[in-house]
Design a protein around this motif. Sequence first.
Motif, PDB file in Angstrom:
ATOM      1  N   CYS A  34       0.840  -1.476   0.039  1.00 53.18           N
ATOM      2  CA  CYS A  34      -0.130   0.023   0.023  1.00 53.18           C
ATOM      3  C   CYS A  34       0.786   1.335   0.207  1.00 53.18           C
ATOM      4  O   CYS A  34       0.397   2.318  -0.263  1.00 53.18           O
ATOM      5  N   ILE A  37       1.724   1.655  -3.890  1.00 50.57           N
ATOM      6  CA  ILE A  37       0.508   2.183  -5.196  1.00 50.57           C
ATOM      7  C   ILE A  37       0.292   3.510  -4.437  1.00 50.57           C
ATOM      8  O   ILE A  37       0.448   4.014  -3.409  1.00 50.57           O
ATOM      9  N   GLU A  41      -5.409   4.109  -4.897  1.00 51.96           N
ATOM     10  CA  GLU A  41      -5.614   2.689  -5.058  1.00 51.96           C
ATOM     11  C   GLU A  41      -5.531   1.724  -3.687  1.00 51.96           C
ATOM     12  O   GLU A  41      -6.320   0.828  -3.712  1.00 51.96           O
ATOM     13  N   LEU A  45      -8.187  -0.997  -2.564  1.00 49.64           N
ATOM     14  CA  LEU A  45      -7.815  -2.200  -2.231  1.00 49.64           C
ATOM     15  C   LEU A  45      -8.495  -2.464  -0.841  1.00 49.64           C
ATOM     16  O   LEU A  45      -9.038  -3.683  -0.480  1.00 49.64           O
ATOM     17  N   VAL A 119      -3.915  -2.838  -9.416  1.00 46.15           N
ATOM     18  CA  VAL A 119      -2.615  -2.937  -8.532  1.00 46.15           C
ATOM     19  C   VAL A 119      -1.543  -3.193  -9.196  1.00 46.15           C
ATOM     20  O   VAL A 119      -0.614  -2.504  -8.994  1.00 46.15           O
TER      21      VAL A 119
END
Length: 134
Positions: A34, A37, A41, A45, A119
């Motif tokens: 995390c 990205i 995003e 997710l 992703v």
Amino acid sequence: MKKETFIHRIQELAGIQERKRAEEATEAVLGTLCGRITREEAKDLASQLPDGIDSLCQGNLLKELVRRVEGPKRLERDAFVSAVADKIHLEDKTEAARVTTAVFRTLKEQISQGEAEDVASQLPQKLKVMWLES
């Protein structure tokens, strides 16, 4: 999938005996992913993850502020695996790669195909291959 099932799946795939260790591995991989990205995003997710797992994608307030200023960390595959190894105190990078793959696979079992593709689109080539092959 509930948090307990999610963690148990990682234990199975990574060969981790202790539940706490599997939770630490999940936190290390998901937190690193995390951070890799975009913020938007990462939120997308997290929205598809079980309660208790979703919060691992958000990190702490200081990390979130730094990320807003600096943007996502541009980690290649080896640096990503090394970051995971450091977070869970593993000297063996092969084991860290196995743990990373187990978490990636479990994530992909939980999220939609579209989210998995989103992703993947934000990962550098070698890390993307790891994500896609997991």
